[in-house]
Scaffold this motif. Sequence first.
Motif, PDB file in Angstrom:
ATOM      1  N   SER A 108       0.680  -1.168  -0.214  1.00 28.59           N
ATOM      2  CA  SER A 108      -0.077   0.110   0.027  1.00 28.59           C
ATOM      3  C   SER A 108       0.959   1.128   0.165  1.00 28.59           C
ATOM      4  O   SER A 108       2.102   1.122   0.460  1.00 28.59           O
ATOM      5  CB  SER A 108      -1.025  -0.008   1.214  1.00 28.59           C
ATOM      6  N   ILE A 109       0.351   2.495  -0.222  1.00 25.63           N
ATOM      7  CA  ILE A 109       0.979   3.623  -0.312  1.00 25.63           C
ATOM      8  C   ILE A 109       0.363   4.570   0.484  1.00 25.63           C
ATOM      9  O   ILE A 109      -0.836   4.724   0.577  1.00 25.63           O
ATOM     10  CB  ILE A 109       1.226   4.219  -1.937  1.00 25.63           C
ATOM     11  N   SER A 254      -1.476  -0.040  -3.580  1.00 28.65           N
ATOM     12  CA  SER A 254      -0.733   0.392  -4.608  1.00 28.65           C
ATOM     13  C   SER A 254      -1.023  -0.467  -5.904  1.00 28.65           C
ATOM     14  O   SER A 254      -0.671  -1.575  -6.049  1.00 28.65           O
ATOM     15  CB  SER A 254       0.789   0.067  -4.414  1.00 28.65           C
ATOM     16  N   CYS A 289      -2.171  -5.176  -1.432  1.00 25.95           N
ATOM     17  CA  CYS A 289      -2.633  -4.687  -2.575  1.00 25.95           C
ATOM     18  C   CYS A 289      -3.706  -5.616  -3.386  1.00 25.95           C
ATOM     19  O   CYS A 289      -4.500  -5.281  -4.615  1.00 25.95           O
ATOM     20  CB  CYS A 289      -1.667  -4.731  -3.656  1.00 25.95           C
TER      21      CYS A 289
END
Length: 473
Positions: A108-109, A254, A289
């Motif tokens: 993830s971001i 992400s 993700c």
Amino acid sequence: MPERVVVVGGGMAAVRLAEHLGGDDRFAVTVLADEPHAPYNRILLSAVLEGTHAPSALTLRSQAWFADHGIDLRLGARVLEVDRDAREVVLVDGERVGFDRLVLATGSIPTLPPIRGLVRRDGTLHPKVHAFRSLADCRRLDEAASLLVEEGRSPVARPARAVVVGGGLLGLQVARALSVRGLRTEVVEGAGHLLASQVGPGGGWVLERDLRRLGTDVYTGARAVRLTDEGLRLDNGYVLPTELVVLTAGGRPSTSLARRAGLMVRRGVVVDSSLTSVTDDRVHAIGDCAEHRRRTTGFVPPAWEQAEVLARVLRGDATAYDGRRSVARLRATGLEVAVLGDPEHAEGEVVEMSNPIAGSHRRLVVHGGRIVAAALVGDLSRVGLITQLYDRGTVLGPDEPGQLLLPEAADAPAPLPDGAEVCACAGVTAGEVRACATVAECADRTRATTGCGGCADVVRRLVGSSPAPVAVG
């Protein structure tokens, strides 16, 4: 010819998959990690910030381990595109890496909250502002905190202040670490209580009380709207003077690589029960993700479970991922939280007990006599037994849910049989821990203590011992 498996990502899910496929001659595994460090445990970054762990202690597997197991680990390898027609991934330097199976483990971001002043006109973050996702982020924040603490030792200086935006698991861990370091720390959470995604108001209130007792102020039901020279302004008009702003609220899977490749993406990369993309049966996704049954996860246990299931899928075994098991732990000095399943939304009868004086709150959701979810705040003496019952789907008697919410007596530790689960992240039992001679051997053989770290105390007491009553904490 071995099947070429290319894993995009060097996080905890990717390493777990590599552990299961490494040394198997049927696969030629390549791991493309975009960070320059050997894969490490992101969950324990707050422990590095707090000073209880060295950065080197976070390494999951060394570069030498990957080489010894026949895995091509490439550090600093950022993937630009996926060419599904050619079955190749394209790196930013133009190199193409062919695959027979592609595994997206991109994690993830962080996302920037809508706070004016976070970003300067040149597009960079304000010097006071820090993200907290990577080892590089942790090191930058550590340096900034050290400098502020040192400046604050002057007789004429006021204590340095830090504001953590976000009252979730990560936010509370960071806030506690900064407070332990000597910064006057405050937490801003837009929801009505802390850990709103995991626990109800009762549990959130106990956490807030504990944080205040430990010297951290909490502002719930308030949102940060602007960073100025005076400090961080909230939507209620109050301004928090601060030298540091740490962003822990907001994050998303992400998925940009998957979108550009034409894969089906909603919040995450949509996969079926074999963790295969519904668009391309040669592409898989695991970890943060991946989206399975319209759900994404942000925790270690489901990511590791997905990696284990996918390894069996790639070997051709009959298996499926059901996505039901979810366990989260808060790791921070002076704070204890464990969440099993979704205790705020799971269907069933609720058994709840709070002790504001002792600072504990416990909630079980029972359906058909089985524990389907739980939230424990402030006292985790029963977490091992409750997790075991939750995982096994044990049918409880009518009085047992209430009894499970009572704390263990200090002089009567609960017996821990070999089959009891000790490490929720890696699914390790007490018997597997007892079979190891040292904590290091246990970490290497079973991966216990390498996830959230919540089992570390129990593992230390169990290694090399014979079955005996052990209090789970």
